[in-house]
Scaffold this active site. Structure first.
Site, PDB file in Angstrom:
ATOM      1  N   GLU A 197     -42.034 -32.141  27.386  1.00  0.00           N
ATOM      2  CA  GLU A 197     -41.544 -33.350  26.768  1.00  0.00           C
ATOM      3  C   GLU A 197     -40.204 -33.428  27.013  1.00  0.00           C
ATOM      4  O   GLU A 197     -39.478 -33.767  26.030  1.00  0.00           O
ATOM      5  CB  GLU A 197     -42.116 -33.750  25.364  1.00  0.00           C
ATOM      6  CG  GLU A 197     -43.593 -33.457  25.232  1.00  0.00           C
ATOM      7  CD  GLU A 197     -44.236 -33.921  23.958  1.00  0.00           C
ATOM      8  OE1 GLU A 197     -43.406 -34.406  23.186  1.00  0.00           O
ATOM      9  OE2 GLU A 197     -45.617 -34.181  24.009  1.00  0.00           O
ATOM     10  N   GLU A 333     -51.398 -31.532  26.822  1.00  0.00           N
ATOM     11  CA  GLU A 333     -51.614 -31.662  25.448  1.00  0.00           C
ATOM     12  C   GLU A 333     -52.383 -32.731  25.326  1.00  0.00           C
ATOM     13  O   GLU A 333     -52.040 -34.061  25.723  1.00  0.00           O
ATOM     14  CB  GLU A 333     -50.150 -32.053  24.627  1.00  0.00           C
ATOM     15  CG  GLU A 333     -49.446 -30.645  24.477  1.00  0.00           C
ATOM     16  CD  GLU A 333     -48.131 -31.086  23.645  1.00  0.00           C
ATOM     17  OE1 GLU A 333     -47.987 -31.884  22.690  1.00  0.00           O
ATOM     18  OE2 GLU A 333     -46.899 -30.144  23.938  1.00  0.00           O
TER      19      GLU A 333
HETATM   20  O1  AHR Z   1     -48.547 -30.602  19.429  1.00  0.00           O
HETATM   21  C1  AHR Z   1     -47.653 -31.025  18.625  1.00  0.00           C
HETATM   22  C2  AHR Z   1     -46.433 -31.762  19.350  1.00  0.00           C
HETATM   23  O2  AHR Z   1     -46.762 -32.719  19.900  1.00  0.00           O
HETATM   24  C3  AHR Z   1     -45.896 -30.594  20.399  1.00  0.00           C
HETATM   25  O3  AHR Z   1     -44.842 -29.593  19.780  1.00  0.00           O
HETATM   26  C4  AHR Z   1     -45.112 -31.673  21.264  1.00  0.00           C
HETATM   27  O4  AHR Z   1     -45.177 -31.345  22.665  1.00  0.00           O
HETATM   28  C5  AHR Z   1     -45.815 -32.999  21.052  1.00  0.00           C
HETATM   29  O5  AHR Z   1     -45.262 -33.974  20.845  1.00  0.00           O
END
Ligand code: AHR
Length: 528
Positions: A197, A333
């Protein structure tokens, strides 16, 4: 030819075949004579971050714990994850990775510096779970590591030294240090994430700035493993467009300008996407994990379906820049993010219910159906954080409904995708209307066809007829995850109300298979 759900066809079908009020008809067609891309087992990958009880208690209890463990890693969790063939784990974050200095996590545990996890609640970080402990975890599970390096507060030199430490021969200086810390044999690091991110917690970068940084890191990390770029935030297609042009084309102007060339040089293996499910699209207004109504259910389904559009559009972008199909998508993610525990909001611990199972089934079907480009995905997160596979409470552990879905989907791992098509009435609640049925089918080397089907409709069972083209099916059997309540959930120490049960009354007649997919269910059918 690839079949996709067609809205007009779906509506027409509903008009032609009226169903009873509490049921609806669905027709599924699978073309077994046109096997497509291989479904990469890595799409069933996981994500573990130093966050809440994701690492400490969730996987690491320490060698002196009364909780049964092997070298500090809990046996019950490892056993559960081995059973569903977890292929891959991403670590150490997430936002945590952006402040992580790997040297803090090696050497005698008692001498490691105690840090503060500024990404997640300023909790004290013991650093007892570091590189050796993580690599031990993946080896115990039989999985592969995906290491995210620190871009926001680290440097290319630090990331390179980490890779040398993990992969260097025992006779190198880095290998000798590793051996002094208990591991002589080098590890393999097949996947390296260049930042996390980077548009947000990973440095607040612009796509242009990140692209330049990427090139710098890629030039030193390329010898060690496949490189995975930091994500485009959900539907930020412009990010990937800029990245693909700026980070990669300029990298090799004299050697050809195709992305395929650059992929061959291992400067980019995958671009990544992060996307979470809420009930709706407002990050600030999250649905409770339990005790929600059907409107929240339907809006969560609508949001999950967006994954399909997102993958299709990121794929189309790659198709333009990389027609040879060398570069993959890592959905690094994904998962449901519900309203967090008020007492410990930074722990991101949440109940896991039937709604999570249906979201998992739908998402995995989408990834599978885009197998040509989606080559990796990471559920956020494996234990005790967001949409987990297992939850722990001290020495107790339970398998979540999401775990059961990963169990049902095992037959797809490494199988060839088969084109499939659905015709069914849509599912509508208030102003939300979404396709009611999602399917994905594949064929294994031994000829067995696996079909996974999700009925998103919270109230109506689906009477499903499956027509298979190019194969004659002799027998079929299946398992299903379902429950009466939308928020049915398992409880510690109690029988699991969501454990998969055999699918009843599967009929095979004239090569077609008929079954009932209960309202709000995920099922797998094996046909041969
Ligand atoms: O999964 C939780 C958080 O969500 C992670 O640390 C981040 O990469 C995302 O925003």
């Amino acid at each position: 030819m690839k079949f996709r759900l067609k809205w007009l066809a779906a509506v027409a079908f509903a008009a032609t075949f009226p169903a009873q009020a509490d049921t609806f008809d669905a027709r599924v067609t699978v073309n077994a004579s046109q096997p497509g891309a291989i479904i990469d087992p890595n799409i069933y990958g996981q994500f573990v971050e130093h966050l809440g009880r994701g690492v400490y208690e969730g996987v690491w209890v320490g060698p002196d714990s009364p909780i049964p463990n092997t070298r500090g890693i809990r046996n019950d969790v490892v056993k559960a994850l081995r059973a569903i063939k977890i292929p891959l784990i991403r670590w150490p974050g997430g936002c945590f990775a952006e402040t992580y200095h790997w040297r803090d996590g090696i050497g005698p545990r008692g001498e490691r510096p105690r840090g503060v996890n500024t990404a997640w609640g300023d909790e004290v970080e013991s650093n007892h779970f570091g590189t050796h402990e993580f690599m031990d975890l993946v080896e115990q599970i039989g999985a592969k590591p995906f290491i995210s390096v620190n871009l926001a507060s680290g440097s290319p030199a630090e990331a390179q030294a980490w890779m040398q430490y993990m992969t260097g021969p025992a006779s190198s200086g880095a290998g000798q240090e590793r051996a002094r810390n208990g591991r002589s044999e080098p590890w393999k690091v097949p996947f390296i994430g260049i930042g996390n991110e980077t548009w947000g917690c990973g440095g607040n970068m612009t796509a242009e700035f990140y692209s330049d940084i990427y090139r710098q890191y890629a030039s030193v990390l390329q010898p060690y493993g496949m490189l995975i770029a930091s994500d485009a935030n959900s539907d930020d297609y412009a990010w990937n467009e800029i990245f693909l042009k700026r980070a990669l084309y300029r990298h090799a102007p004299d050697h050809g300008t195709t992305l395929a060339y650059i992929a061959k040089q291992q400067q980019i293996g995958m671009v990544s996407v992060h996307f979470y499910t809420f009930a709706g699209n407002d990050w600030g207004k999250k649905s409770p994990a339990i005790g929600f109504g059907e409107t929240d259910w339907a809006r969560a389904m609508e949001r999950t379906w967006k994954t399909d559009e997102m993958v299709a559009r990121h794929s189309a972008l790659l198709d333009r820049h990389d027609p040879a199909g060398k570069v993959g998508i890592s959905f690094s993610e994904w998962g449901a993010w519900w309203a967090t525990d008020k007492d410990r909001p930074s722990n991101l611990y949440q109940a896991n219910t039937l709604r999570d199972a249906v979201i998992a089934g739908l998402t995995l079907n989408i990834f599978q159906n885009h197998a040509a480009r989606v080559r990796m995905a990471n559920l956020a997160q494996m234990v005790n954080v967001l949409q987990s596979l297992v939850l722990t409470r001290g020495g107790e552990m339970l398998l979540t409904p999401t775990y059961h879905v990963f169990d049902l989907y095992q037959g797809h791992q490494g199988a060839k995708l088969l084109p499939s098509r659905v015709e069914a009435a849509a599912y509508s609640v208030d102003t939300t209307t979404v396709p009611s049925i999602s399917v994905s089918a594949s064929r294994r080397a031994d000829g067995v066809i696996t079909l996974t089907l999700v009925n998103l409709d919270a109230k109506r069972d689906a009477k499903v007829r499956i027509d298979l083209q190019g194969v004659v099916v002799g027998k079929a059997s299946g398992r299903v995850v379902t429950a009466k309540a939308m928020d049915a959930q398992p409880a510690f120490g109690k029988p699991d109300p969501l454990a998969p049960s055999p699918l009843q009354q599967v009929q095979v007649r004239g090569g077609a298979v008929s079954l009932t997919a209960p309202a709000k269910s995920v099922l797998v059918l094996e046909m041969q």
